[in-house]
Design a protein around this motif. Structure first.
Motif, mmCIF file in Angstrom:
data_model
loop_
_atom_site.group_PDB
_atom_site.id
_atom_site.type_symbol
_atom_site.label_atom_id
_atom_site.label_comp_id
_atom_site.label_asym_id
_atom_site.label_seq_id
_atom_site.Cartn_x
_atom_site.Cartn_y
_atom_site.Cartn_z
ATOM 1 N N LEU A 7 -5.034 5.481 2.552
ATOM 2 C CA LEU A 7 -5.782 6.381 3.590
ATOM 3 C C LEU A 7 -7.000 6.218 3.473
ATOM 4 C CD1 LEU A 7 -3.969 9.996 3.047
ATOM 5 C CD2 LEU A 7 -3.696 8.646 4.845
ATOM 6 N N LEU A 8 -7.836 5.930 2.315
ATOM 7 C CA LEU A 8 -9.262 5.670 2.129
ATOM 8 C C LEU A 8 -9.587 4.196 2.774
ATOM 9 C CD1 LEU A 8 -9.866 7.348 -1.379
ATOM 10 C CD2 LEU A 8 -10.324 8.308 0.677
ATOM 11 N N VAL A 9 -8.768 3.170 2.461
ATOM 12 C CA VAL A 9 -9.062 2.068 2.709
ATOM 13 C C VAL A 9 -8.872 1.819 4.465
ATOM 14 C CG1 VAL A 9 -8.960 0.908 0.733
ATOM 15 C CG2 VAL A 9 -7.131 0.973 2.241
ATOM 16 N N SER A 44 -1.139 4.217 -4.584
ATOM 17 C CA SER A 44 -1.829 3.285 -3.568
ATOM 18 C C SER A 44 -1.426 3.943 -1.974
ATOM 19 C CB SER A 44 -0.823 1.976 -3.427
ATOM 20 O OG SER A 44 0.547 2.258 -3.166
ATOM 21 N N MET A 64 -2.454 6.964 -1.588
ATOM 22 C CA MET A 64 -3.640 7.674 -1.422
ATOM 23 C C MET A 64 -4.781 6.637 -1.137
ATOM 24 S SD MET A 64 -4.295 10.810 -3.783
ATOM 25 C CE MET A 64 -4.670 9.813 -5.478
ATOM 26 N N GLY A 65 -4.764 5.674 -1.675
ATOM 27 C CA GLY A 65 -5.683 4.756 -1.472
ATOM 28 C C GLY A 65 -5.845 4.067 -0.032
ATOM 29 N N MET A 83 0.724 -1.384 0.069
ATOM 30 C CA MET A 83 -0.016 0.024 -0.054
ATOM 31 C C MET A 83 0.975 1.086 -0.036
ATOM 32 S SD MET A 83 -3.270 -0.747 2.324
ATOM 33 C CE MET A 83 -4.553 -1.911 2.038
ATOM 34 N N PRO A 132 -9.445 2.967 7.351
ATOM 35 C CA PRO A 132 -10.543 2.699 8.769
ATOM 36 C C PRO A 132 -11.324 1.545 8.462
ATOM 37 C CG PRO A 132 -10.715 5.114 7.482
ATOM 38 C CD PRO A 132 -9.712 4.139 6.816
#
Lengths: 336, 336
Positions: free
Chosen positions: A267-269, A262, A264-265, A256, A271
């Protein structure tokens, strides 16, 4: 009013002792007024830690022990020689009936040896298994034996199945727990001499809910609630699980973080992922009990933080209230 | 010109047979003109599949076999009764010297039994271990024995260590591979009767690079290149690894799909994650060899796709060119 549960806690054991151990003990007494903790270890160090917290002084007592058993020490020798160590003194608190239970994040070997030699087995129990709760995708299972005594006999595995069933039902709260024999195939005739001899014993035991052989592949999917095996196999399963889980999660984290996109991704996944993987943690179930002793001995991870210490202490309440040892005496030993 | 390598392929074995098996065979002959494949199974079905592809007809032959051994069948009986099955016929091609090697994604039991009963052991080899390559975060290790014969003797584990070293060095290309004994502690005196007796044999063997006991926790971190253990333990390690990896990855995927935000993130991390986790796959190493037979028998996953079949076939070239069986005869048997 319910009787108090007295728990001796090895304040010097584990990678994060005494800081996290003392913190966990304070959290436990603050969480439940039915528990009294005896923190065993170097008095001045423990008291210094205790000054950081607010708690009911009636529920927390310090018992001085000068020595500490290190993880690397040969356990039999350490238990024999270090009479003034935190583990040995905590064991004696249980043996003498001052405490109902003991929690230690220290040397596994010393806890296993001390449990058998000092606290002692319930009469009729052939071998006390170390029984950690392990995560699966639907919940948890109990894996026993993961202790240090290998090359078990079929009659011992039968006792493991019975003790494990009592624990899973009464402490973890799984009704009529499914008992599986860890094996290399599902058919009855599969396995080694030990599993082949154990299978009919389990099958003919009316007190347990035996569902047959369980392949290791099914363990992470919750193939059984109580997983019965000999200690060498249990240890290998447990450590393979720990190793691959941390390796895989490390690999995924590295993946990641490998590109800007990745990251940036990630951070989104994060939580959602954290929430999902929480189910794969066992810290809320406390440590691994050593079943079949005259008292409860709980071994928590060497790397335990306060939360695991806290939950290991609280688990002792259910153990006492549910009269686990009484049940083991009635259901495991007498029916043998 | 180098000698051709003849590989018998069980066209009917595995979940994706014959389609993926035939496809993998075609890909193998198209990838290397030193290999000739004998596709064993129902001629009409195989020929129908073959019509989809272009390949050098000199490198591909169909050998008819009417029967198929199913995964659930008791292997000893199946090998004895189903003389006209694809596995048995492929085994005979090796036994009679028409083929150097055999690849099957079919019944593991039948492959193990057939390998021993039909192809036969190299004289002096006590027990042929099934030796899958397993992934670790830095590369791969060889785990042996993962077969069906449990309760091994120390002398057999010593042979596993030697054969595994030859294979890792000559086929996988790891120089002076580190040999570890799978155990429940790193100290020499740890373990069960088998590991305690095996340890000095490995330590006193000058032909291998023995690094001592390896705990299961270290396996995913590449703690050793050749992991020696008895088949029950090997099987449990292998299946625990497979189970938890797929469970954990499933859990992570579910976590990523659980919220709108995480779904967006998943799109961004996916390519990088795929790349990283690729290193955790072993399909490029082909299947698991059954070492110590008069010929090479390779068992690939029941779920093998064309790529794994292809690589399992190509792995037979290195096995022959590197004269693995010659080396086993010289280094394992004679020095015994």
């Amino acid at each position: 009013m319910a009787e108090m549960v007295h728990v001796a806690v090895d304040a010097m054991g584990g990678d994060n002792a005494p800081g996290e151990v003392v913190k966990g003990a304070v959290e436990a007494v603050n969480a439940d007024n039915k528990v009294k903790v005896f923190l065993v270890g170097r008095e001045n160090v423990i008291k210094e830690e205790l000054q950081k917290y607010t708690y009911n002084a009636q529920q927390l007592e310090v018992v001085h022990a000068e020595e500490v058993i290190e993880t690397g020490e040969p356990p039999v020798m350490a238990i024999r020689k270090k009479k003034d160590s935190s583990i040995v003194k905590a064991m004696y608190l249980v043996k003498e009936g001052k405490c109902d239970a003991l929690v230690s994040a220290g040397s596994t070997g010393a806890v296993l040896v001390g449990g058998q030699v000092i606290v002692g087995r319930i009469k009729g129990v052939e071998r006390p298994p170390l029984a950690p709760v392990i995560p699966n995708i639907n919940g948890v299972s109990l894996l026993l034996d993961c202790g240090a005594n290998v090359d078990a006999r079929p009659s011992q595995l039968l006792q493991f199945a019975k003790m494990g069933s009592v624990y899973m039902e009464s402490v973890i709260g799984i009704r009529n727990p499914r008992v599986g024999l860890v094996n290399i195939g599902v058919e009855e005739e599969k396995g080694n001499a030990l599993t082949k001899e154990t299978y009919p014993l389990l099958q003919n035991c009316p007190e347990i809910n035996f569902i047959g052989n369980v392949e290791a592949r099914e363990i992470p999917y919750g193939g059984a609630d109580v997983l019965v095996c000999e200690a060498f196999v249990g240890n290998v399963v447990l450590k393979t699980l720990e190793g691959i889980s941390s390796a895989l999660i490390g690999k995924i984290k590295a993946g990641m973080m490998s590109t800007a996109r990745s990251k940036m991704g990630a951070l989104l996944v994060k939580p959602a992922l954290k929430q999902t993987l929480k189910g794969f943690s066992t810290e809320e179930y406390g440590g691994a009990p050593l079943l079949g002793l005259n008292g409860l001995v709980v071994k928590t991870h060497g790397s335990s933080k306060a939360i695991e210490i806290r939950n290991s202490i609280l688990q002792c309440i259910a153990f006492k209230e549910q009269k686990i040892n009484q049940k083991i005496k009635e259901q495991v030993v007498l029916e043998n």
